[in-house]
Design a protein around this motif. Structure first.
Motif, PDB file in Angstrom:
ATOM      1  N   THR A 346      34.369  57.345-101.438  1.00 24.52           N
ATOM      2  CA  THR A 346      33.077  57.406-100.782  1.00 24.52           C
ATOM      3  C   THR A 346      33.149  56.875 -99.360  1.00 24.52           C
ATOM      4  OG1 THR A 346      32.504  55.196-101.533  1.00 24.52           O
ATOM      5  CG2 THR A 346      31.915  57.022-102.968  1.00 24.52           C
ATOM      6  N   ASP A 347      32.081  57.114 -98.634  1.00 24.61           N
ATOM      7  CA  ASP A 347      31.941  56.537 -97.307  1.00 24.61           C
ATOM      8  C   ASP A 347      31.786  55.020 -97.421  1.00 24.61           C
ATOM      9  OD1 ASP A 347      31.778  59.168 -96.086  1.00 24.61           O
ATOM     10  OD2 ASP A 347      29.833  59.283 -97.051  1.00 24.61           O
ATOM     11  N   ILE A 348      32.081  54.340 -96.334  1.00 27.67           N
ATOM     12  CA  ILE A 348      32.089  52.878 -96.330  1.00 27.67           C
ATOM     13  C   ILE A 348      30.993  52.376 -95.394  1.00 27.67           C
ATOM     14  CG2 ILE A 348      33.504  50.835 -96.032  1.00 27.67           C
ATOM     15  CD1 ILE A 348      34.680  52.767 -98.032  1.00 27.67           C
ATOM     16  N   ILE A 349      30.195  51.429 -95.866  1.00 32.15           N
ATOM     17  CA  ILE A 349      29.102  50.877 -95.076  1.00 32.15           C
ATOM     18  C   ILE A 349      29.611  49.716 -94.236  1.00 32.15           C
ATOM     19  CG2 ILE A 349      26.851  49.738 -95.188  1.00 32.15           C
ATOM     20  CD1 ILE A 349      26.493  51.083 -97.945  1.00 32.15           C
ATOM     21  N   THR A 355      29.330  39.407 -96.869  1.00 36.90           N
ATOM     22  CA  THR A 355      30.414  38.563 -96.389  1.00 36.90           C
ATOM     23  C   THR A 355      31.776  39.205 -96.554  1.00 36.90           C
ATOM     24  OG1 THR A 355      29.132  36.626 -96.955  1.00 36.90           O
ATOM     25  CG2 THR A 355      31.470  36.298 -96.630  1.00 36.90           C
ATOM     26  N   LEU A 356      32.056  39.690 -97.763  1.00 35.10           N
ATOM     27  CA  LEU A 356      33.384  40.201 -98.068  1.00 35.10           C
ATOM     28  C   LEU A 356      33.509  41.679 -97.746  1.00 35.10           C
ATOM     29  CD1 LEU A 356      33.930  38.589-101.595  1.00 35.10           C
ATOM     30  CD2 LEU A 356      34.500  37.643 -99.358  1.00 35.10           C
ATOM     31  N   ASP A 357      34.742  42.175 -97.779  1.00 38.53           N
ATOM     32  CA  ASP A 357      34.997  43.616 -97.832  1.00 38.53           C
ATOM     33  C   ASP A 357      35.075  44.001 -99.305  1.00 38.53           C
ATOM     34  OD1 ASP A 357      35.154  43.680 -95.088  1.00 38.53           O
ATOM     35  OD2 ASP A 357      37.342  43.743 -95.022  1.00 38.53           O
ATOM     36  N   TYR A 358      34.276  44.975 -99.709  1.00 34.57           N
ATOM     37  CA  TYR A 358      34.285  45.475-101.087  1.00 34.57           C
ATOM     38  C   TYR A 358      34.995  46.814-101.088  1.00 34.57           C
ATOM     39  CZ  TYR A 358      31.381  41.633-102.532  1.00 34.57           C
ATOM     40  OH  TYR A 358      30.927  40.371-102.817  1.00 34.57           O
ATOM     41  N   VAL A 359      36.196  46.830-101.629  1.00 31.09           N
ATOM     42  CA  VAL A 359      37.085  47.983-101.548  1.00 31.09           C
ATOM     43  C   VAL A 359      37.396  48.460-102.962  1.00 31.09           C
ATOM     44  CG1 VAL A 359      38.058  47.097 -99.398  1.00 31.09           C
ATOM     45  CG2 VAL A 359      39.199  46.591-101.569  1.00 31.09           C
ATOM     46  N   PRO A 360      37.971  49.663-103.113  1.00 30.76           N
ATOM     47  CA  PRO A 360      38.299  50.149-104.458  1.00 30.76           C
ATOM     48  C   PRO A 360      39.195  49.175-105.221  1.00 30.76           C
ATOM     49  CG  PRO A 360      38.434  51.937-102.887  1.00 30.76           C
ATOM     50  CD  PRO A 360      38.243  50.679-102.080  1.00 30.76           C
ATOM     51  N   THR A 361      39.055  49.200-106.534  1.00 28.23           N
ATOM     52  CA  THR A 361      39.758  48.254-107.394  1.00 28.23           C
ATOM     53  C   THR A 361      41.261  48.242-107.159  1.00 28.23           C
ATOM     54  OG1 THR A 361      38.052  48.507-109.098  1.00 28.23           O
ATOM     55  CG2 THR A 361      40.184  47.601-109.794  1.00 28.23           C
ATOM     56  N   ASP A 362      41.856  49.437-107.035  1.00 28.54           N
ATOM     57  CA  ASP A 362      43.308  49.467-106.879  1.00 28.54           C
ATOM     58  C   ASP A 362      43.750  48.819-105.577  1.00 28.54           C
ATOM     59  OD1 ASP A 362      42.220  51.495-105.373  1.00 28.54           O
ATOM     60  OD2 ASP A 362      43.542  53.076-106.111  1.00 28.54           O
ATOM     61  N   PHE A 444      31.211  51.221-101.306  1.00 29.94           N
ATOM     62  CA  PHE A 444      32.156  50.281-100.726  1.00 29.94           C
ATOM     63  C   PHE A 444      31.650  49.804 -99.368  1.00 29.94           C
ATOM     64  CE2 PHE A 444      34.642  53.135-103.495  1.00 29.94           C
ATOM     65  CZ  PHE A 444      34.947  52.201-104.472  1.00 29.94           C
ATOM     66  N   ILE A 445      32.033  48.583 -99.031  1.00 30.54           N
ATOM     67  CA  ILE A 445      31.469  47.916 -97.855  1.00 30.54           C
ATOM     68  C   ILE A 445      32.570  47.253 -97.047  1.00 30.54           C
ATOM     69  CG2 ILE A 445      29.925  46.069 -97.068  1.00 30.54           C
ATOM     70  CD1 ILE A 445      28.264  46.495 -99.578  1.00 30.54           C
ATOM     71  N   LEU A 446      32.532  47.439 -95.737  1.00 34.35           N
ATOM     72  CA  LEU A 446      33.293  46.616 -94.812  1.00 34.35           C
ATOM     73  C   LEU A 446      32.317  45.583 -94.264  1.00 34.35           C
ATOM     74  CD1 LEU A 446      35.521  49.252 -92.962  1.00 34.35           C
ATOM     75  CD2 LEU A 446      36.226  47.603 -94.725  1.00 34.35           C
ATOM     76  N   GLY A 447      32.412  44.378 -94.786  1.00 31.63           N
ATOM     77  CA  GLY A 447      31.488  43.324 -94.406  1.00 31.63           C
ATOM     78  C   GLY A 447      32.043  42.455 -93.300  1.00 31.63           C
ATOM     79  N   ASP A 448      31.695  41.177 -93.346  1.00 30.71           N
ATOM     80  CA  ASP A 448      32.053  40.274 -92.258  1.00 30.71           C
ATOM     81  C   ASP A 448      33.562  40.093 -92.126  1.00 30.71           C
ATOM     82  OD1 ASP A 448      29.342  40.029 -91.951  1.00 30.71           O
ATOM     83  OD2 ASP A 448      29.215  38.104 -92.991  1.00 30.71           O
ATOM     84  N   THR A 449      34.300  40.184 -93.233  1.00 33.81           N
ATOM     85  CA  THR A 449      35.756  40.065 -93.158  1.00 33.81           C
ATOM     86  C   THR A 449      36.327  41.051 -92.153  1.00 33.81           C
ATOM     87  OG1 THR A 449      35.960  39.254 -95.421  1.00 33.81           O
ATOM     88  CG2 THR A 449      37.903  40.321 -94.470  1.00 33.81           C
ATOM     89  N   PHE A 450      35.864  42.279 -92.204  1.00 27.14           N
ATOM     90  CA  PHE A 450      36.312  43.305 -91.251  1.00 27.14           C
ATOM     91  C   PHE A 450      35.634  43.139 -89.897  1.00 27.14           C
ATOM     92  CE2 PHE A 450      35.598  47.533 -89.306  1.00 27.14           C
ATOM     93  CZ  PHE A 450      36.909  47.905 -89.078  1.00 27.14           C
ATOM     94  N   LEU A 451      34.331  42.887 -89.922  1.00 31.43           N
ATOM     95  CA  LEU A 451      33.559  42.864 -88.671  1.00 31.43           C
ATOM     96  C   LEU A 451      33.950  41.706 -87.758  1.00 31.43           C
ATOM     97  CD1 LEU A 451      30.029  43.888 -89.979  1.00 31.43           C
ATOM     98  CD2 LEU A 451      31.633  45.286 -88.653  1.00 31.43           C
ATOM     99  N   HIS A 452      34.579  40.663 -88.287  1.00 30.15           N
ATOM    100  CA  HIS A 452      35.088  39.592 -87.416  1.00 30.15           C
ATOM    101  C   HIS A 452      36.131  40.107 -86.426  1.00 30.15           C
ATOM    102  CE1 HIS A 452      34.143  36.401 -90.726  1.00 30.15           C
ATOM    103  NE2 HIS A 452      33.091  36.646 -89.968  1.00 30.15           N
ATOM    104  N   ASN A 453      36.706  41.261 -86.710  1.00 27.12           N
ATOM    105  CA  ASN A 453      37.855  41.747 -85.948  1.00 27.12           C
ATOM    106  C   ASN A 453      37.542  42.910 -85.012  1.00 27.12           C
ATOM    107  OD1 ASN A 453      40.323  40.253 -87.338  1.00 27.12           O
ATOM    108  ND2 ASN A 453      38.849  40.808 -88.927  1.00 27.12           N
ATOM    109  N   VAL A 454      36.322  43.370 -85.016  1.00 32.18           N
ATOM    110  CA  VAL A 454      35.939  44.499 -84.174  1.00 32.18           C
ATOM    111  C   VAL A 454      34.592  44.214 -83.528  1.00 32.18           C
ATOM    112  CG1 VAL A 454      37.171  46.150 -85.646  1.00 32.18           C
ATOM    113  CG2 VAL A 454      34.725  45.744 -86.031  1.00 32.18           C
TER     114      VAL A 454
END
Length: 493
Positions: A346-349, A355-362, A444-454
């Motif tokens: 799916t697309d990623i928000i 806070t976290l990045d929520y990514v696929p289980t694998d 799935f979500i790219l949260g603050d973990t990712f956003l701290h870097n961009v």
């Protein structure tokens, strides 16, 4: 999951409820989302993006409460400040930097509100509001833990009620709020929007931090939660409205339709003490946030829309509905060439409220195993835990053909507890968002973990997002290295 909460609307059950212009409490209805790769090609962004008209920095102090340490609580008190051009506002961090706050005025009354790119409403509690627990039982106001007594609408000369409507919202973590709707002059960092529609909450089930007094949302009008009628129990017709920044653009208050967010990670020192964390980022209006970037690592990609009838991802000008700031992610990888995430998901928000990045289980499981020593999923905490001295693999995310690097510091932050051997425990900033294929309703979500870097710059007129890699940076406190990301908060609507 007590430590993975979001105030962002990510539930497609809620979206489906909106789509049929009916909403009460979102049900457990689910929808299978198939991945859509945009037919619109990524492109190199304008060089450079314009400076913002208004920028407000994020600043916070973090007093620690021993009683709340096991719950990853840390409180932040914001200090509004001007930085650079006029329309940039400072963001403050609360709850171990898991929430970013900024000062917002309703008329002449000041509130610290959570900055959320994953929801759309702006609201604060009304003076005298009733507080409830998540089981809808009345409790003392202190349990809602707002940072103020609330908004005194009768004392504001610029507030008017919107008759025959109500505000009614439920977040993914079970928090819910309802109340009246009105129009008010809302000001953020010098940007004053007149007649902005807001929610004035008289019933709240809210797990506050003692500093925030509500939320300011920046996503699509389609995610607003105002309804026809005055009884929230009878809501059946949604009335979308323009959120704050959409109103600012409509009123011609900014030079460009750009909303830009740069979130800074906190420091271990501040997260484990009451030290002041200065300059936790910026939210900027009209241009790019004023932080150092690597302009050669930048891309502009379309925001992913959805088919108005089927709610499958779709682009184009016909029958497309926008909800979130979501993008196509082509690849996630990390040290050791564990390339996991391809083109079947799916697309990623992009969500500042998670806070976290929520990514696929694998992906999440393989990434945790790549820590040295490995991180282990802890169901009690709802995170992957690991000793704080662990070696963290570098995580990368490829969007629009450009690869963005997540600093290892953003995947290691203190829990404030020790293991049986006396080692300090930390958590990974990347967590399990559910299976990537054959799953119903996983988002799935790219949260603050990712956003701290961009730096994420949203163009609400062209429905595009420009992502620019941030230059390496140090703590806002000049004497403290920024080693840890924000803690885990996942409040989604």
């Amino acid at each position: 999951m007590p430590f993975s909460r979001s105030r962002t609307i990510y539930s497609f059950a809620a979206v489906l409820a909106l789509s049929s212009v009916s909403r009460g409490t979102p049900t457990t209805t689910t929808t299978t989302i198939t991945r859509h790769v945009s037919s619109i090609a990524p492109r190199t962004p304008s060089s450079p993006l314009p400076a913002a008209d208004f920028s407000v920095p994020i600043t916070a102090s973090a007093p620690r409460s021993k009683a709340k340490k096991s719950l990853l609580r840390a409180l932040r008190e914001s200090q509004a400040a001007q930085a650079g051009s006029n329309f940039t506002t400072v963001l403050a961090g609360s709850d171990f930097d898991e929430e970013y706050l900024t000062n917002v005025k309703f008329g002449e009354q000041d509130f610290m509100l959570i900055v959320d790119t994953g929801s759309s409403d702006t609201w604060a509690p009304q003076v005298g509001y009733a507080c409830f627990n998540l089981d809808n039982k009345p409790v003392a106001q202190s349990q809602c833990a707002f940072g103020s007594a609330g908004f005194n609408s009768s004392a504001s000369t610029t507030f008017t009620v919107d008759p025959g409507t109500n505000f009614n919202i439920e977040y993914a973590d079970g928090e819910f709020l309802s109340g009246t709707v009105g129009f008010e002059t809302v000001t953020v960092g010098g940007l004053a929007v007149k007649q902005q529609e807001i929610g004035v909450v008289d019933k709240a089930a809210w797990d506050g931090d003692g500093f925030n007094s509500g939320l300011i949302g920046f996503a699509s009008p389609n995610l607003t939660f105002v309804f026809n009628g005055t009884n929230p129990d009878d809501d059946d017709t949604q009335i979308p409205y323009n959120p704050f920044f959409y109103s600012a653009v409509q009123q011609g208050l900014v030079s460009h339709p750009f909303l830009s967010v740069a979130l800074d990670r906190g420091s271990f020192a501040a997260e484990n003490s009451s030290d002041l964390d200065q300059n936790l980022g910026f939210i900027s209006f009209g241009g790019i946030a004023p932080v150092g970037v690597i302009s050669s690592t930048a891309v502009t990609v379309p925001i992913q829309g959805y088919d108005a009838a089927t709610f499958t991802p779709k682009n184009g000008s016909t029958g497309v509905t926008y909800f979130y700031y979501s993008v196509d992610v082509e690849l996630m990888s990390f040290t050791g060439n564990h390339e996991i995430f391809g083109t079947t998901n799916t697309d990623i928000i992009l969500d500042s409220g998670t806070t976290l990045d929520y990514v696929p289980t694998d992906v999440a499981d393989a990434f945790a195993a790549a820590f040295d020593p490995p991180a282990v999923k802890d169901d009690d905490f709802g995170v992957y835990t690991v000793v704080c001295t662990a070696t963290v693999p570098e995580f990368t995310v490829t969007i629009g053909g450009v690869t963005f690097t997540v600093d290892p510091a953003d995947n290691l932050f203190p829990l404030g507890i020790q293991d049986d051997d006396g080692n300090e425990l930390c958590a990974s900033g990347t967590f399990d968002g559910g299976p990537s294929t054959g799953a119903e309703g996983n988002v799935f979500i790219l949260g603050d973990t990712f956003l701290h870097n961009v730096v994420a710059t949203f163009n609400i007129e062209t429905d595009e997002i420009t992502l620019t890699q941030r230059a390496p940076y140090t703590s806002g406190s000049s004497d403290v290295k920024r080693r840890a990301p924000s803690s885990v908060r996942r409040r989604s609507v």
